[in-house]
Design a protein around this motif. Sequence first.
Motif, short mmCIF file in Angstrom:
data_model
loop_
_atom_site.label_atom_id
_atom_site.label_comp_id
_atom_site.label_asym_id
_atom_site.label_seq_id
_atom_site.Cartn_x
_atom_site.Cartn_y
_atom_site.Cartn_z
N TRP A 69 -71.86 15.59 26.02
CA TRP A 69 -72.73 14.72 25.91
C TRP A 69 -72.89 13.93 27.60
O TRP A 69 -72.32 14.21 28.59
N TYR A 70 -73.35 13.28 28.34
CA TYR A 70 -73.69 12.13 29.32
C TYR A 70 -72.28 11.27 29.12
O TYR A 70 -71.50 10.98 28.74
N PRO A 92 -80.69 11.37 23.30
CA PRO A 92 -78.61 11.49 22.71
C PRO A 92 -78.69 10.64 21.52
O PRO A 92 -79.25 9.92 20.96
N PRO A 144 -81.37 16.36 24.12
CA PRO A 144 -81.16 15.50 26.07
C PRO A 144 -81.77 14.21 25.83
O PRO A 144 -81.46 13.41 27.26
N GLY A 175 -72.90 17.60 37.26
CA GLY A 175 -72.78 16.85 36.56
C GLY A 175 -72.31 15.52 36.55
O GLY A 175 -71.55 15.14 35.67
N SER A 215 -73.33 5.49 29.11
CA SER A 215 -72.45 6.55 28.35
C SER A 215 -70.49 6.12 29.20
O SER A 215 -70.54 7.43 29.85
N GLY A 263 -69.67 16.93 31.39
CA GLY A 263 -70.66 16.54 31.04
C GLY A 263 -71.87 16.37 31.91
O GLY A 263 -71.81 16.66 32.41
N ASN A 264 -73.03 15.96 30.78
CA ASN A 264 -74.50 16.08 32.04
C ASN A 264 -74.98 16.93 32.15
O ASN A 264 -75.82 17.09 32.93
N THR A 275 -71.26 8.34 32.24
CA THR A 275 -71.36 7.39 33.80
C THR A 275 -70.40 7.37 33.83
O THR A 275 -69.46 6.48 33.17
N LYS A 322 -81.53 11.40 33.37
CA LYS A 322 -82.22 12.16 32.48
C LYS A 322 -83.06 12.38 31.38
O LYS A 322 -83.09 13.20 30.59
N LEU A 355 -77.88 7.27 34.43
CA LEU A 355 -78.19 8.71 33.20
C LEU A 355 -80.46 8.08 33.76
O LEU A 355 -80.80 9.65 32.82
#
Length: 458
Positions: free
Chosen positions: A209-210, A105, A102, A240, A260, A222-223, A212, A249, A246
């Motif tokens: 996955w991230y 990535p 994390p 999330g 992302s 995600g997130n 946005t 994170k 991000l």
Amino acid sequence: MLHVESNKPGKAFFISCLLIFSLPDLALGQIEFEKPPINYSETDPDNRISELVQNLKSGNVTLEYSQQRGYLDSFLNALDISTTSQTLVFSKTSRQRRFISPQTPRAVYFNDDVYVGWIPDGEIIEISVADPKLGAVFYTIDQHKQISPVTIDRQLGQCLLCHASSHTDRIPGHIVRSVHTDRTGMPMLQSVAYRTTDRSPLSERWGGWYVTGTHGQQMHMGNLWSEETNQWSPIDQKSGSNLIDLSSKFDPTPYPTSHSDIVALMVLEHQVNMHNLITAANIEWRVYWEERNSQHVSREGTEAKLSEEDHYRLNLIANRIVAGLLFKQEARLTNPIQGTSQFQNEFEAKGPFDPQGRSLRQFDLTNRLFKYPCSYLIYSKSFQALPENLLNAIINQLKLTLNTSEDNDNFQIPIPQRQTLWSILKETQKELPKTWHPHFNPKPQTPNPKPQTLNPKP
């Protein structure tokens, strides 16, 4: 450890990477893509990357090395891949998993036929490309070798262990997966795992996955990750959701962009699935017809003609492609989607456009992904390189479906919009056969129809 999962939730499991065999050691007679006329491992690829390799050798193209990201920036530029396509995955589900977490990535970049994976401080740049004849072909660039010309190496066994497995229906293909992970990015052994397509509900997407972008009350995976290392601990999905930044994170500084983008992720999932459908259809029909024709020549001394059974099989294969092109059973949106980068604008600007300014690349993002739900990959070299008989079967099914006066809930396309789609295709798809032309009216199929040609005489 290499993570592998079933399409069904709760069926995730692990296998050791220290396998006692590799894919090329298996009985190749059992692998469709290693049969004639595909001969995957022995055939020289002909795609965007193989073209770049030749241009590098001839000196027509050079790749520059930077201390920050190695060859990445120059490579993306050479292939016209925009950094706005960046999507970020933190699950340890790829070849360089020890570098992924994390906090670091893996970035994935893509255009219509090439996918690129990069990790800060990673050893290699990972590349997969849609080859018109072979399907997905895999390459790497060594990030530690500063040589000229740069070497781009084709990869077989190690990549195909996953990319020609049950994840891709046993053809050389691409994969988008959604998994729950622990705080290190390791997929959770006892938790859910999904193979993601444009049919997947958002609630099953983007685990590991991230993401946005904003998406209203629609939740996704995600997130988020579990603080536990051995089991998934329930997490409020709202925490999330609808993230546009991000930076809390991880540190995005090493990456070309901090996004992302949710829209890029949705396009990636559709495109990967559509490429795999095209590859599967190409391999299935070509291998079938090779065996069928060789048997007929051996027995009759002449090439085989399409039989009623052949047409039936041909239409079954074509039906799968049409279903993918027209987003059959696409997961519908309940709230508007909004990305955070310029990906949407750049993607739409590529066209092609009809005289009224309409394009298959234009987004909807309120009820579904695209405004005009027919895949832009109908313009791709992979689609246009399909065998003649198969291509014509697809075109005829498209024409009949889009010009029908009957509704069909499976496609979720209103009749007026189907007519609009057909109009756009006629104006923008100039390279396909004359079956696109408005004067062409296919005759109803007889029990034993004659084979069509790509360029029927007027």
